[in-house]
Design an enzyme around this catalytic site. Structure first.
Site, PDB file in Angstrom:
ATOM      1  N   HIS A 131      26.616 -28.808 -95.450  1.00  0.00           N
ATOM      2  CA  HIS A 131      27.015 -28.367 -94.115  1.00  0.00           C
ATOM      3  C   HIS A 131      25.966 -27.451 -93.531  1.00  0.00           C
ATOM      4  O   HIS A 131      25.324 -26.685 -94.242  1.00  0.00           O
ATOM      5  CB  HIS A 131      28.388 -27.674 -94.132  1.00  0.00           C
ATOM      6  CG  HIS A 131      28.517 -26.599 -95.166  1.00  0.00           C
ATOM      7  ND1 HIS A 131      28.703 -26.887 -96.501  1.00  0.00           N
ATOM      8  CD2 HIS A 131      28.477 -25.251 -95.079  1.00  0.00           C
ATOM      9  CE1 HIS A 131      28.786 -25.765 -97.195  1.00  0.00           C
ATOM     10  NE2 HIS A 131      28.639 -24.744 -96.357  1.00  0.00           N
ATOM     11  N   ILE A 132      25.825 -27.532 -92.219  1.00  0.00           N
ATOM     12  CA  ILE A 132      24.911 -26.670 -91.474  1.00  0.00           C
ATOM     13  C   ILE A 132      25.753 -25.668 -90.701  1.00  0.00           C
ATOM     14  O   ILE A 132      26.630 -26.063 -89.917  1.00  0.00           O
ATOM     15  CB  ILE A 132      24.056 -27.495 -90.489  1.00  0.00           C
ATOM     16  CG1 ILE A 132      23.161 -28.474 -91.256  1.00  0.00           C
ATOM     17  CG2 ILE A 132      23.226 -26.579 -89.596  1.00  0.00           C
ATOM     18  CD1 ILE A 132      22.300 -29.336 -90.345  1.00  0.00           C
ATOM     19  N   ASP A 167      34.287 -22.675 -87.983  1.00  0.00           N
ATOM     20  CA  ASP A 167      34.526 -22.077 -89.297  1.00  0.00           C
ATOM     21  C   ASP A 167      35.833 -21.288 -89.263  1.00  0.00           C
ATOM     22  O   ASP A 167      36.132 -20.596 -88.290  1.00  0.00           O
ATOM     23  CB  ASP A 167      33.355 -21.165 -89.670  1.00  0.00           C
ATOM     24  CG  ASP A 167      33.324 -20.847 -91.150  1.00  0.00           C
ATOM     25  OD1 ASP A 167      32.406 -21.317 -91.837  1.00  0.00           O
ATOM     26  OD2 ASP A 167      34.233 -20.109 -91.625  1.00  0.00           O
TER      27      ASP A 167
HETATM   28  P1  5GP Z   1      29.216 -21.942 -97.528  1.00  0.00           P
HETATM   29  O1  5GP Z   1      29.582 -20.608 -98.096  1.00  0.00           O
HETATM   30  O2  5GP Z   1      29.495 -23.050 -98.531  1.00  0.00           O
HETATM   31  O3  5GP Z   1      27.829 -22.011 -96.965  1.00  0.00           O
HETATM   32  O4  5GP Z   1      30.146 -22.154 -96.280  1.00  0.00           O
HETATM   33  C1  5GP Z   1      31.442 -22.643 -96.367  1.00  0.00           C
HETATM   34  C2  5GP Z   1      32.142 -22.257 -95.100  1.00  0.00           C
HETATM   35  O5  5GP Z   1      33.316 -23.016 -94.986  1.00  0.00           O
HETATM   36  C3  5GP Z   1      32.567 -20.770 -95.049  1.00  0.00           C
HETATM   37  O6  5GP Z   1      31.945 -20.133 -93.948  1.00  0.00           O
HETATM   38  C4  5GP Z   1      34.085 -20.847 -94.919  1.00  0.00           C
HETATM   39  O7  5GP Z   1      34.613 -19.855 -94.069  1.00  0.00           O
HETATM   40  C5  5GP Z   1      34.298 -22.251 -94.369  1.00  0.00           C
HETATM   41  N1  5GP Z   1      35.576 -22.829 -94.731  1.00  0.00           N
HETATM   42  C6  5GP Z   1      36.135 -22.862 -95.979  1.00  0.00           C
HETATM   43  N2  5GP Z   1      37.311 -23.474 -95.953  1.00  0.00           N
HETATM   44  C7  5GP Z   1      37.519 -23.853 -94.656  1.00  0.00           C
HETATM   45  C8  5GP Z   1      38.584 -24.553 -93.999  1.00  0.00           C
HETATM   46  O8  5GP Z   1      39.604 -24.939 -94.595  1.00  0.00           O
HETATM   47  N3  5GP Z   1      38.443 -24.789 -92.673  1.00  0.00           N
HETATM   48  C9  5GP Z   1      37.326 -24.373 -91.983  1.00  0.00           C
HETATM   49  N4  5GP Z   1      37.309 -24.648 -90.674  1.00  0.00           N
HETATM   50  N5  5GP Z   1      36.318 -23.714 -92.573  1.00  0.00           N
HETATM   51  C10 5GP Z   1      36.410 -23.455 -93.893  1.00  0.00           C
END
Ligand code: 5GP
Length: 114
Positions: free
Chosen positions: A100-101, A31
């Site tokens: 995503h997990i 992340d």
């Molecule tokens: P959600 O909030 O949808 O459960 O998790 C999305 C995750 O994706 C977040 O923890 C955020 O930091 C991560 N994320 C968003 N954009 C990027 C990116 O460009 N690269 C990576 N490696 N992680 C990302």
């Protein structure tokens, strides 16, 4: 055509990420804003919008994603335990519309989540 999510762009190598695992079904990478010493995302190659988009036909994929999460936790040395999170939809706190997990570990986790 709908635009690609950031995770599709990572899978297609249009933007970089530190990939720790990939196979026919999924890709896992660190992340960009880690919430724990280990924070890896396991992402299916198929762009399901969320966990809610899976059907009974995706049972095998769902199981595979969980076992990959387990494997990553072992490879990352999370022998003290870890947290698996699948934020789903607006109330679930999902910010990227591609299933995503989260695999989080390396520190004790609190409960309940916010
Ligand atoms: P959600 O909030 O949808 O459960 O998790 C999305 C995750 O994706 C977040 O923890 C955020 O930091 C991560 N994320 C968003 N954009 C990027 C990116 O460009 N690269 C990576 N490696 N992680 C990302």
């Amino acid at each position: 055509m709908l635009s690609k999510t950031v995770f599709e762009r990572i899978i297609d190598r249009e933007i970089t990420a530190e990939i720790v695992h990939e196979d026919e079904w999924c890709v896992a990478f660190r992340d960009i804003h880690p919430q724990a010493p280990v924070h890896v995302l396991v992402v299916p190659r198929r762009p399901f919008a969320s966990l809610d988009a899976l059907t009974e036909y995706d049972e095998g994929l769902a199981g595979h994603l969980l076992l990959v999460a387990q494997r990553i936790a072992r490879e990352e040395g999370l022998s003290e335990g870890y947290r698996i999170v699948v934020n789903t939809g607006q109330h679930g706190g999902q910010t990227v519309d591609h299933l995503h997990i989260h695999v989080l570990g390396g520190r004790p986790m609190r409960w309940p989540p916010g």
